[in-house]
Design an enzyme around this catalytic site. Structure first.
Site, PDB file in Angstrom:
ATOM      1  N   ASP A  61       3.034  -3.780   8.074  1.00 57.30           N
ATOM      2  CA  ASP A  61       1.820  -2.960   8.076  1.00 57.30           C
ATOM      3  C   ASP A  61       0.655  -4.097   8.296  1.00 57.30           C
ATOM      4  OD1 ASP A  61      -0.603  -2.186   6.892  1.00 57.30           O
ATOM      5  OD2 ASP A  61       0.178  -1.465   4.957  1.00 57.30           O
ATOM      6  N   GLN A  63      -4.647  -4.862   7.506  1.00 57.11           N
ATOM      7  CA  GLN A  63      -5.562  -6.023   6.894  1.00 57.11           C
ATOM      8  C   GLN A  63      -5.541  -7.439   7.699  1.00 57.11           C
ATOM      9  OE1 GLN A  63      -8.082  -5.160   5.157  1.00 57.11           O
ATOM     10  NE2 GLN A  63      -7.257  -3.129   3.991  1.00 57.11           N
ATOM     11  N   HIS A  66       0.798  -1.163   0.193  1.00 54.75           N
ATOM     12  CA  HIS A  66      -0.068   0.000  -0.112  1.00 54.75           C
ATOM     13  C   HIS A  66       0.595   1.348  -0.072  1.00 54.75           C
ATOM     14  CE1 HIS A  66      -2.911   3.333   1.819  1.00 54.75           C
ATOM     15  NE2 HIS A  66      -3.948   2.188   1.565  1.00 54.75           N
ATOM     16  N   CYS A  79      -4.823   2.256  -3.743  1.00 53.38           N
ATOM     17  CA  CYS A  79      -3.365   2.841  -2.892  1.00 53.38           C
ATOM     18  C   CYS A  79      -2.435   1.866  -3.418  1.00 53.38           C
ATOM     19  CB  CYS A  79      -3.487   3.292  -1.626  1.00 53.38           C
ATOM     20  SG  CYS A  79      -4.955   4.519  -1.295  1.00 53.38           S
TER      21      CYS A  79
HETATM   22  N1  PMP Z   1      -1.987  -0.503   4.552  1.00 56.62           N
HETATM   23  C1  PMP Z   1      -3.230  -1.359   4.113  1.00 56.62           C
HETATM   24  C2  PMP Z   1      -2.683  -2.750   3.904  1.00 56.62           C
HETATM   25  C3  PMP Z   1      -4.356  -0.974   4.135  1.00 56.62           C
HETATM   26  O1  PMP Z   1      -5.391  -1.581   3.714  1.00 56.62           O
HETATM   27  C4  PMP Z   1      -4.517   0.568   4.340  1.00 56.62           C
HETATM   28  C5  PMP Z   1      -5.967   1.249   4.193  1.00 56.62           C
HETATM   29  N2  PMP Z   1      -6.466   1.270   2.977  1.00 56.62           N
HETATM   30  C6  PMP Z   1      -3.659   1.425   4.832  1.00 56.62           C
HETATM   31  C7  PMP Z   1      -2.155   0.754   4.915  1.00 56.62           C
HETATM   32  C8  PMP Z   1      -3.550   2.942   5.398  1.00 56.62           C
HETATM   33  O2  PMP Z   1      -4.679   2.864   6.368  1.00 56.62           O
HETATM   34  P1  PMP Z   1      -4.924   4.026   6.768  1.00 56.62           P
HETATM   35  O3  PMP Z   1      -5.545   4.840   5.673  1.00 56.62           O
HETATM   36  O4  PMP Z   1      -6.082   3.869   7.827  1.00 56.62           O
HETATM   37  O5  PMP Z   1      -4.161   4.947   7.415  1.00 56.62           O
END
Ligand code: PMP
Length: 427
Positions: free
Chosen positions: A214, A217, A137, A380
């Site tokens: 990270d 998920q 991401h 993203c």
């Molecule tokens: N990493 C992953 C794997 C995600 O799915 C997300 C959320 N789409 C994020 C990071 C970022 O999370 P946040 O927008 O809550 O900061």
């Protein structure tokens, strides 16, 4: 879970009560973007604001003491939930993005001569490497690109295979004695691929690299024990695990948090300030300058309590059955390409598909008209989509309240979109 248990769980969510799901109400398959909140979370926030609201860790009044107790109680609950040995290993952030930036920016400060005792262990320079994967991401990608640019370190990545996954062997080949940081997702938000974290941590540790996980998920879907996995840092968001917006978590091993300087500074996080300099508190308060989002923290504590009572381990089994149903439905439909592993033992939580001949935004609009709420776009993760030869995809994600009916409505709507747009189905 039995269907009756799932409907009991759903009854605890005002969102589902507000949308009649037995009729034409939405099928909510977008928990990977953000989850709905149970009444217990909304009530905990509201109760706190109505009866105990105060700025924490400031002043000596009883009200501040009560608010601080709620704030620190939630920290202890989150710590226990993710296998932290002490609450001090839990730092409040705005979201996972912010949590990852606290680490990357903090290491940047350490390398700009603004370190604290022990910061030498984060030394980065020419010849050193920062390693990520091509599946990240953007939140776990861009902060590392920028840290490499700032410090002169080399930015490297593990390329994904044809199905968007990468393996332990790929990591073994990419890690070198020059790797100082290895950042990767526990579960991909596009492929659902579950990385073998404990083994990866072992490989990273053998070359002396700091690991950053990270866990956005994974934490909402399966029991996760950061202590047992051995990761150095981990990040996740409250709003994806039934909690409020505006609150995220950074987990860190104590000695690494202690050696990390704060990138954002100001009130509350200090011990002594002169007109020339400042000394900082120990973690976690060092990383929490300014007035804190107390009601969100309290709400996150309630979310952890709700998930624990619902029994996450059992919910995970049921969620996996739903993922198997999704994967089977997608792979048996001509013209749909499943992103990520077809082997469901390697994935959880979500499925993204590419529909041959139809743009994901058209698919998304069609699904929306059918009341099926999903996420379309690059999620993203532009580099991952590029590596897979596509620009966007359609993602359905499940959570502990998802029903088989919602999954089937998604699959039916996908096939409807294929017919409506005259999609190529012989592919
Ligand atoms: N990493 C992953 C794997 C995600 O799915 C997300 C959320 N789409 C994020 C990071 C970022 O999370 P946040 O927008 O809550 O900061």
């Amino acid at each position: 879970f039995t269907p009756a248990e799932v409907s009991d769980l759903r009854a605890a969510f005002p969102y589902f009560a507000a949308h009649d799901l037995s009729g034409d109400g939405p099928a909510y398959l977008d928990a990977a973007a953000t989850s709905q909140r149970p009444a217990a979370v909304l009530d905990a926030e509201r109760r706190f604001l109505e009866t105990a609201n105060a700025a924490v860790h400031r002043g000596t009044s009883g009200a501040v003491g009560e608010a601080t107790g709620a704030f620190e109680g939630a920290r202890a609950a989150v710590a226990a939930f993710v296998g932290a040995a002490t609450p001090e290993q839990i730092v409040w952030a705005e979201n996972a993005t912010d949590a990852l930036n606290i680490v990357a920016l903090g290491i940047g400060e350490a390398n700009a001569g603004l370190g604290v005792a022990g910061s030498e262990r984060f030394a980065l320079g020419a010849g050193d490497e920062i390693l990520v994967t091509e599946a990240e991401h953007h939140a776990n990608l861009i902060p590392w690109q920028r840290l490499a640019a700032k410090t002169g370190a080399t930015f490297t990545y593990i390329p994904v295979r044809e199905d968007g996954t990468w393996t332990l062997d790929d990591a073994r080949a990419a890690l070198t004695p020059r790797t100082k940081i290895f950042a990767f997702a526990h579960v991909s938000n596009v492929t659902g691929y579950v990385a073998p974290v404990a083994e990866l941590v072992e490989l990273a540790r053998a070359v002396g690299a700091v690991t950053v996980l990270d866990a956005c998920q994974s934490v909402p879907h399966i029991p996760v024990d950061f202590g047992a996995l051995g990761v150095d840092f981990a990040a996740f968001s409250g709003h994806k695990m039934l909690g409020p917006n505006g609150i995220g978590v950074l987990y860190g091993r104590p000695e690494l948090l202690a050696a990390l300087p704060p990138a954002r500074t100001g009130g509350s996080a200090i011990t002594r300030v002169t007109m020339e300099s400042a000394e900082f508190m120990p973690p976690p308060l060092r990383f929490e300058p300014g007035t804190q989002p107390v009601s969100q923290v309290v709400g996150l504590g309630a979310a952890v309590d709700f998930i624990t009572r619902a029994d996450l381990a059992r919910a995970a089994v049921r969620e996996h059955e739903l993922v198997e149903r999704l994967v089977a439905g997608i792979t048996e439909t001509p013209g749909l390409r499943l992103l990520g592993p077809a082997d469901t033992s390697q994935r959880i939580a979500l499925t993204a598909v590419s529909v041959a001949g139809v743009h994901a935004h058209d698919v998304g609009q069609f699904l929306d008209e059918q009341g099926v709420l999903v996420r379309v776009g690059h999620h993203c993760a532009q580099p991952l989509h590029r590596a897979l030869g596509i620009t966007s995809s359609t993602r359905a994600s499940v959570h502990l309240t998802t029903t088989e009916d919602e999954v089937d409505r998604f699959l039916d709507a996908l096939r409807g979109a294929q017919r409506y747009f005259g999609a190529e189905v012989s592919a």
